[in-house]
Design an enzyme around this catalytic site. Structure first.
Site, PDB file in Angstrom:
ATOM      1  N   ASN A   1     -23.176   9.527  36.808  1.00 34.78           N
ATOM      2  CA  ASN A   1     -22.071   9.930  35.937  1.00 34.78           C
ATOM      3  C   ASN A   1     -22.155  11.438  35.705  1.00 34.78           C
ATOM      4  O   ASN A   1     -23.059  11.913  35.039  1.00 34.78           O
ATOM      5  CB  ASN A   1     -22.191   9.163  34.614  1.00 34.78           C
ATOM      6  CG  ASN A   1     -21.074   9.491  33.640  1.00 34.78           C
ATOM      7  OD1 ASN A   1     -20.339  10.458  33.831  1.00 34.78           O
ATOM      8  ND2 ASN A   1     -20.957   8.690  32.592  1.00 34.78           N
TER       9      ASN A   1
ATOM     10  N   HIS B   1     -13.146   7.609  36.789  1.00 37.13           N
ATOM     11  CA  HIS B   1     -14.376   8.226  36.284  1.00 37.13           C
ATOM     12  C   HIS B   1     -15.554   7.355  36.730  1.00 37.13           C
ATOM     13  O   HIS B   1     -15.515   6.124  36.607  1.00 37.13           O
ATOM     14  CB  HIS B   1     -14.315   8.322  34.769  1.00 37.13           C
ATOM     15  CG  HIS B   1     -15.623   8.726  34.154  1.00 37.13           C
ATOM     16  ND1 HIS B   1     -16.330   9.811  34.610  1.00 37.13           N
ATOM     17  CD2 HIS B   1     -16.364   8.179  33.152  1.00 37.13           C
ATOM     18  CE1 HIS B   1     -17.446   9.919  33.910  1.00 37.13           C
ATOM     19  NE2 HIS B   1     -17.496   8.943  33.019  1.00 37.13           N
TER      20      HIS B   1
ATOM     21  N   CYS C   1     -16.214  12.798  29.083  1.00 35.83           N
ATOM     22  CA  CYS C   1     -15.942  12.292  30.434  1.00 35.83           C
ATOM     23  C   CYS C   1     -14.448  12.248  30.755  1.00 35.83           C
ATOM     24  O   CYS C   1     -14.068  12.140  31.922  1.00 35.83           O
ATOM     25  CB  CYS C   1     -16.580  10.918  30.619  1.00 35.83           C
ATOM     26  SG  CYS C   1     -18.367  10.976  30.433  1.00 35.83           S
TER      27      CYS C   1
HETATM   28  N1  COA Z   1     -34.647   0.438  33.188  1.00 36.20           N
HETATM   29  C1  COA Z   1     -35.104  -0.761  32.810  1.00 36.20           C
HETATM   30  N2  COA Z   1     -34.703  -1.362  31.672  1.00 36.20           N
HETATM   31  C2  COA Z   1     -33.799  -0.701  30.920  1.00 36.20           C
HETATM   32  C3  COA Z   1     -33.286   0.549  31.270  1.00 36.20           C
HETATM   33  C4  COA Z   1     -33.746   1.126  32.456  1.00 36.20           C
HETATM   34  N3  COA Z   1     -33.321   2.316  32.907  1.00 36.20           N
HETATM   35  N4  COA Z   1     -32.416   0.938  30.330  1.00 36.20           N
HETATM   36  C5  COA Z   1     -32.367  -0.033  29.416  1.00 36.20           C
HETATM   37  N5  COA Z   1     -33.206  -1.008  29.764  1.00 36.20           N
HETATM   38  C6  COA Z   1     -33.510  -2.255  29.044  1.00 36.20           C
HETATM   39  C7  COA Z   1     -33.229  -2.171  27.590  1.00 36.20           C
HETATM   40  O1  COA Z   1     -34.312  -1.568  26.914  1.00 36.20           O
HETATM   41  C8  COA Z   1     -33.070  -3.617  27.213  1.00 36.20           C
HETATM   42  O2  COA Z   1     -34.334  -4.188  27.065  1.00 36.20           O
HETATM   43  P1  COA Z   1     -34.608  -5.226  25.868  1.00 36.20           P
HETATM   44  O3  COA Z   1     -33.689  -6.373  26.144  1.00 36.20           O
HETATM   45  O4  COA Z   1     -36.048  -5.537  26.034  1.00 36.20           O
HETATM   46  O5  COA Z   1     -34.269  -4.507  24.608  1.00 36.20           O
HETATM   47  C9  COA Z   1     -32.451  -4.245  28.456  1.00 36.20           C
HETATM   48  O6  COA Z   1     -32.660  -3.284  29.529  1.00 36.20           O
HETATM   49  C10 COA Z   1     -30.977  -4.495  28.322  1.00 36.20           C
HETATM   50  O7  COA Z   1     -30.373  -3.331  27.792  1.00 36.20           O
HETATM   51  P2  COA Z   1     -28.835  -3.245  27.602  1.00 36.20           P
HETATM   52  O8  COA Z   1     -28.455  -1.913  27.050  1.00 36.20           O
HETATM   53  O9  COA Z   1     -28.363  -4.466  26.886  1.00 36.20           O
HETATM   54  O10 COA Z   1     -28.406  -3.349  29.146  1.00 36.20           O
HETATM   55  P3  COA Z   1     -26.990  -3.383  29.765  1.00 36.20           P
HETATM   56  O11 COA Z   1     -26.866  -4.532  30.686  1.00 36.20           O
HETATM   57  O12 COA Z   1     -25.913  -3.205  28.740  1.00 36.20           O
HETATM   58  O13 COA Z   1     -27.009  -2.079  30.684  1.00 36.20           O
HETATM   59  C11 COA Z   1     -26.173   0.163  30.610  1.00 36.20           C
HETATM   60  C12 COA Z   1     -27.202  -0.833  30.098  1.00 36.20           C
HETATM   61  C13 COA Z   1     -26.372   1.488  29.908  1.00 36.20           C
HETATM   62  C14 COA Z   1     -26.368   0.321  32.104  1.00 36.20           C
HETATM   63  C15 COA Z   1     -24.767  -0.392  30.325  1.00 36.20           C
HETATM   64  O14 COA Z   1     -24.676  -0.786  28.987  1.00 36.20           O
HETATM   65  C16 COA Z   1     -23.688   0.576  30.619  1.00 36.20           C
HETATM   66  O15 COA Z   1     -23.504   0.991  31.743  1.00 36.20           O
HETATM   67  N6  COA Z   1     -22.902   0.952  29.588  1.00 36.20           N
HETATM   68  C17 COA Z   1     -21.826   1.887  29.737  1.00 36.20           C
HETATM   69  C18 COA Z   1     -22.414   3.225  29.677  1.00 36.20           C
HETATM   70  C19 COA Z   1     -21.471   4.265  30.180  1.00 36.20           C
HETATM   71  O16 COA Z   1     -20.875   4.107  31.207  1.00 36.20           O
HETATM   72  N7  COA Z   1     -21.378   5.351  29.441  1.00 36.20           N
HETATM   73  C20 COA Z   1     -20.642   6.469  29.792  1.00 36.20           C
HETATM   74  C21 COA Z   1     -19.211   6.266  29.515  1.00 36.20           C
HETATM   75  S1  COA Z   1     -18.429   7.772  29.803  1.00 36.20           S
END
Ligand code: COA
Length: 320
Positions: A277, A247, A114
Site C-alpha cells: 500500500n 487503491h 490514501c
Molecule cells: N503476521 C502475523 N500475524 C499477524 C500480523 C502479521 N504481520 N499482523 C497481525 N497479526 C495477528 C494479530 O496479532 C492477530 O493475532 P491474535 O488473534 O493473536 O490477536 C491475528 O493476526 C488476526 O489479526 P486481525 O487484525 O484480526 O487480522 P485480519 O485478518 O483482520 O488481517 C489486516 C489484518 C491488517 C491484514 C486486515 O485487517 C486488513 O487488511 N485491513 C485493512 C487495512 C487497510 O487496508 N488499511 C489501509 C486502508 S487505506
C-alpha cells in the site's frame, strides 16, 4: 462540447530497494505466508537516504511529461497528493516545480491519505474546467516507511514507498477525458487509521496506527457505493467498464469490491503484490503499470477508486 481534462501521459517511480516478506520476518514476528494470505503482498519498495516524497514525485512527473510529449514549462498547475511531505512547509509540490525547472505555475499539496490522488485529480479536473490551467501535473507520492512503527507487525508489513503521476490536458473536442469524479469524507472514523503525532499536537512526526479489521469492513461498503455513484454521474454502468484501477491496500478488499459490483476480477489492475500500500501513490502507480504494459488502451473506460484515513473515499470515471 464542454471543456474537460484528458489524461495524456503517465509515469511512476519506485525506490530501488525492494524489501520482501521474508526479510520483514527477520524483524517482526510474521511469515511470508501470513502476509500473502491476508493481504496479497509479496514485497514493497522502501526509500533510502536522499530519496524523498519530492524526489520520487519529480522522477514520476518527468516520465509522465515524456510520455505526454509535453515540456515542463507548459505545466500551469501541479497538485501533489501526499501525507508524507518532505517538510511541513513549503509544499512538496513547489519542490517538484523547482526540480522540473518551472519558474511560475500553481503548485500545492493535497492531504487525503490514501484517497489523496482522487482528491488531487478531482481538484485539477475542476481547475482545468474552470480555465485556471491548460496543462496540469497530478501526482501521488509517499514515503510511508518513515511513519511506520517497524515493531508493529500489524501495520509495518502493509505499506511501501513510491510515486505516480499523470499529465492532464484541456480539451473541448472528442469523448475522452475525465467524465466524473466524486469525493467523500467522514471524520467520525478518524481514530481507526491515523498518525499519533503532528505539528500542532505533539510536535513530532508520529507513527501510523490502525484498527485493520474495522478499516476493512468500511472499505468495501464505501468503495462499492462511490463506484456506483460516480458511474451514474458519468452516465455509464459497471458492465461497460474496461478496467478498474483501485487503491492497492489489500488483495482481499479488491476481490470483495469487485464481487460486490459484479465485476470480472480479470478487469481489476493489481499491483499490491509488488508495491504493497503506497497510499496516495498507489492509484497512479497502478495506472502507469497497466498503461505501459498495454492493458489500458486509448478509448478504454476506466474507473479509479480509493479509500483511506479520515475516512476519505472517492472515485473517477475516465474515458482514456
Ligand atoms: N503476521 C502475523 N500475524 C499477524 C500480523 C502479521 N504481520 N499482523 C497481525 N497479526 C495477528 C494479530 O496479532 C492477530 O493475532 P491474535 O488473534 O493473536 O490477536 C491475528 O493476526 C488476526 O489479526 P486481525 O487484525 O484480526 O487480522 P485480519 O485478518 O483482520 O488481517 C489486516 C489484518 C491488517 C491484514 C486486515 O485487517 C486488513 O487488511 N485491513 C485493512 C487495512 C487497510 O487496508 N488499511 C489501509 C486502508 S487505506
Amino acid at each position: 462540447m464542454s471543456r474537460r481534462a484528458l489524461i495524456v501521459g503517465t509515469g511512476a517511480a519506485l525506490p530501488p530497494r525492494r524489501v520482501t516478506n521474508t526479510e520483514l520476518a527477520e524483524r517482526v514476528d510474521t511469515t511470508h505466508e501470513w502476509i500473502v494470505e491476508r493481504t496479497g503482498i509479496e514485497a514493497r519498495h522502501v526509500a533510502g537516504d536522499g530519496e524523498t516524497t519530492a524526489t520520487l514525485a519529480t522522477e514520476a512527473a518527468k516520465k509522465a511529461l515524456a510520455a505526454a510529449g509535453i515540456e515542463a514549462k507548459e505545466i500551469g498547475l501541479i497538485v501533489l497528493a501526499t501525507s508524507t511531505p518532505d517538510q511541513t512547509f513549503p509544499a512538496s509540490a513547489t519542490r517538484v516545480q523547482t526540480a522540473l525547472g518551472i519558474d511560475d505555475c500553481i503548485a500545492f499539496d493535497v492531504q487525503a491519505v490514501c484517497t489523496g490522488f482522487l482528491y488531487a485529480l478531482s481538484i485539477a479536473d475542476n481547475m482545468i474546467k474552470g480555465g485556471m490551467a491548460d496543462h496540469a501535473l497530478v501526482i501521488g507520492s509517499e514515503t510511508f516507511s518513515r511513519i511506520l512503527d517497524w515493531e508493529d507487525r500489524a501495520t509495518c508489513v502493509l505499506f511501501g514507498d513510491g510515486a505516480g503521476a499523470v499529465v492532464l490536458k484541456a480539451t473541448e473536442t472528442g469523448d475522452k477525458g475525465i467524465l466524473a469524479t466524486r469525493l467523500h469524507a467522514d471524520g467520525r472514523h478518524g481514530d481507526l487509521l491515523y498518525v499519533d503525532g503532528g505539528v500542532s499536537t505533539t510536535g513530532t512526526v508520529g507513527k501510523l496506527r490502525m484498527k485493520g479489521k474495522e478499516v476493512f469492513r468500511h472499505a468495501v461498503t464505501n468503495l462499492a457505493a462511490v463506484l456506483d455513484e460516480t458511474l451514474e454521474a458519468a452516465g455509464h454502468v459497471s458492465s461497460e467498464i474496461d478496467w478498474v484501477v483501485p487503491h492497492q491496500a489489500n488483495k482481499r478488499i479488491l476481490d470483495a469490491t469487485a464481487k460486490k459490483l459484479g465485476l470480472d476480477p480479470a478487469k481489476v489492475i493489481v499491483t499490491v503484490d509488488q508495491h504493497a500500500n503506497t497510499s496516495a501513490a498507489s492509484v497512479p502507480l497502478a495506472l502507469d503499470v497497466a498503461v505501459r504494459d498495454g492493458r489500458i488502451k486509448p478509448g478504454d473506460l476506466i474507473v479509479l477508486e480509493a479509500m483511506g484515513g479520515g475516512f476519505t473515499w472517492g472515485a473517477a470515471v475516465v474515458r482514456y
